[in-house]
Write a protein that holds these residues in place. Structure first.
Motif, mmCIF file in Angstrom:
data_model
loop_
_atom_site.group_PDB
_atom_site.id
_atom_site.type_symbol
_atom_site.label_atom_id
_atom_site.label_comp_id
_atom_site.label_asym_id
_atom_site.label_seq_id
_atom_site.Cartn_x
_atom_site.Cartn_y
_atom_site.Cartn_z
ATOM 1 N N LEU A 29 0.760 -1.155 0.302
ATOM 2 C CA LEU A 29 0.199 0.092 -0.056
ATOM 3 C C LEU A 29 1.064 1.018 -0.366
ATOM 4 O O LEU A 29 2.430 1.365 1.061
ATOM 5 N N PHE A 30 0.223 1.900 -0.571
ATOM 6 C CA PHE A 30 1.016 3.341 -0.761
ATOM 7 C C PHE A 30 1.139 4.421 0.186
ATOM 8 O O PHE A 30 -0.005 4.628 0.542
ATOM 9 N N ASN A 31 1.841 4.957 0.454
ATOM 10 C CA ASN A 31 1.381 5.995 2.089
ATOM 11 C C ASN A 31 1.822 7.247 1.276
ATOM 12 O O ASN A 31 2.906 7.898 1.241
ATOM 13 N N SER A 32 0.308 7.586 0.150
ATOM 14 C CA SER A 32 0.788 9.448 0.637
ATOM 15 C C SER A 32 1.318 10.357 1.583
ATOM 16 O O SER A 32 1.595 10.966 1.560
ATOM 17 N N ARG A 33 1.097 9.632 2.357
ATOM 18 C CA ARG A 33 0.852 11.103 3.714
ATOM 19 C C ARG A 33 1.652 10.880 4.230
ATOM 20 O O ARG A 33 3.202 12.190 5.084
ATOM 21 N N LEU A 34 3.086 10.366 3.456
ATOM 22 C CA LEU A 34 4.433 10.084 3.865
ATOM 23 C C LEU A 34 5.597 11.369 3.505
ATOM 24 O O LEU A 34 6.811 12.105 3.864
ATOM 25 N N LYS A 35 5.432 12.549 2.469
ATOM 26 C CA LYS A 35 5.602 13.608 1.303
ATOM 27 C C LYS A 35 5.774 14.266 2.730
ATOM 28 O O LYS A 35 6.182 15.362 2.353
ATOM 29 N N LEU A 36 4.896 14.796 3.988
ATOM 30 C CA LEU A 36 4.856 15.851 5.047
ATOM 31 C C LEU A 36 5.695 15.567 5.420
ATOM 32 O O LEU A 36 6.947 16.718 6.003
ATOM 33 N N PHE A 37 6.248 14.011 6.118
ATOM 34 C CA PHE A 37 7.857 14.426 7.209
ATOM 35 C C PHE A 37 8.480 12.685 5.991
ATOM 36 O O PHE A 37 8.306 12.139 6.337
ATOM 37 N N PRO A 38 9.688 13.715 4.861
ATOM 38 C CA PRO A 38 10.243 12.689 4.173
ATOM 39 C C PRO A 38 11.337 12.530 4.845
ATOM 40 O O PRO A 38 11.306 13.326 5.700
ATOM 41 N N GLY A 39 12.018 11.329 4.718
ATOM 42 C CA GLY A 39 12.797 10.422 4.984
ATOM 43 C C GLY A 39 13.466 10.162 3.965
ATOM 44 O O GLY A 39 13.226 9.536 3.038
ATOM 45 N N LYS A 40 14.677 9.427 3.989
ATOM 46 C CA LYS A 40 15.533 9.734 2.864
ATOM 47 C C LYS A 40 15.284 8.378 2.723
ATOM 48 O O LYS A 40 15.195 8.160 0.957
ATOM 49 N N LEU A 41 15.855 7.096 3.472
ATOM 50 C CA LEU A 41 15.874 6.006 2.767
ATOM 51 C C LEU A 41 14.331 5.072 3.749
ATOM 52 O O LEU A 41 14.231 4.071 3.424
ATOM 53 N N LYS A 42 13.531 5.954 3.712
ATOM 54 C CA LYS A 42 12.128 5.300 4.679
ATOM 55 C C LYS A 42 11.492 5.201 3.196
ATOM 56 O O LYS A 42 10.930 6.297 2.002
ATOM 57 N N SER A 43 11.554 3.845 3.378
ATOM 58 C CA SER A 43 9.658 3.564 2.107
ATOM 59 C C SER A 43 8.839 4.085 1.826
ATOM 60 O O SER A 43 8.045 4.315 3.324
ATOM 61 N N ARG A 44 7.965 4.496 1.522
ATOM 62 C CA ARG A 44 6.637 5.096 1.164
ATOM 63 C C ARG A 44 5.663 3.616 0.631
ATOM 64 O O ARG A 44 4.829 4.043 0.437
ATOM 65 N N TRP A 45 6.044 2.992 1.046
ATOM 66 C CA TRP A 45 5.455 1.102 0.347
ATOM 67 C C TRP A 45 4.837 0.495 2.329
ATOM 68 O O TRP A 45 5.905 0.826 2.315
ATOM 69 N N SER A 46 4.122 0.251 2.548
ATOM 70 C CA SER A 46 3.553 -0.231 3.552
ATOM 71 C C SER A 46 2.941 -1.912 3.742
ATOM 72 O O SER A 46 2.265 -1.669 2.507
ATOM 73 N N GLY A 47 3.133 -2.604 3.807
ATOM 74 C CA GLY A 47 2.822 -4.278 3.751
ATOM 75 C C GLY A 47 3.430 -5.298 4.263
ATOM 76 O O GLY A 47 4.871 -5.427 4.059
ATOM 77 N N PRO A 48 3.670 -6.046 3.785
ATOM 78 C CA PRO A 48 2.531 -6.707 3.011
ATOM 79 C C PRO A 48 1.127 -6.641 3.304
ATOM 80 O O PRO A 48 0.616 -7.522 4.651
ATOM 81 N N PHE A 49 -0.137 -6.863 2.319
ATOM 82 C CA PHE A 49 -1.224 -6.523 2.965
ATOM 83 C C PHE A 49 -1.826 -7.819 2.277
ATOM 84 O O PHE A 49 -1.771 -7.878 0.678
ATOM 85 N N GLU A 50 -3.557 -8.848 2.755
ATOM 86 C CA GLU A 50 -3.838 -9.558 1.281
ATOM 87 C C GLU A 50 -4.790 -8.729 1.065
ATOM 88 O O GLU A 50 -5.693 -8.272 1.716
#
Length: 130
Positions: free
Chosen positions: A59-80
């Motif tokens: 799942l793409f985390n669109s909220r991460l744009k507010l507090f970006p981390g250089k090496l932090k992935s914008r994708w979370s999961g996995p989900f079924e």
């Protein structure tokens, strides 16, 4: 230098109006052709996602744009995926069993757990185009 002949002035005015109508129709047709070609180009670039229930997705985390981390992935999961709803919505299951619905454009398939049959090779890049 005024044209006082009303018949000639009226005939010229009618011809001018017809020419203006032709120009307007040509512009409309040109705009219609442009829109069709732009839509065809856009539709050619769309990649269709084949999602079905039971698949693993990220799942793409669109909220991460507010507090970006250089090496932090914008994708979370996995989900079924529990259910694929009409018009592109997807119901996902969390690890604890809770479910939530998201837009299908925010998910992509999770490929890490897929088994590769023995004897087959996986290309690391696309083959060169001839």
């Amino acid at each position: 230098m005024l044209n006082l002949n009303i018949d000639k002035a009226q005939a010229k005015r009618v011809v001018d109006l017809h020419e203006l109508e032709e120009i307007r129709l040509d512009a409309y047709e040109s705009s219609k052709i442009y829109k069709e070609r732009t839509k065809a180009f856009h539709d050619k670039k769309i990649v269709v996602k084949e999602l079905k229930s039971g698949d693993q997705v990220l799942l793409f985390n669109s909220r991460l744009k507010l507090f970006p981390g250089k090496l932090k992935s914008r994708w979370s999961g996995p989900f079924e995926i529990k259910e694929v709803l009409p018009y592109g919505s997807v119901t996902l299951l969390n690890k604890d069993g809770s479910e939530f619905t998201v837009n299908g454009q925010r998910v992509k398939k999770y490929l890490a757990d897929q088994k590769i049959p023995e004897g087959s090779s996986v290309p690391l890049c696309d083959p060169p185009k001839a």
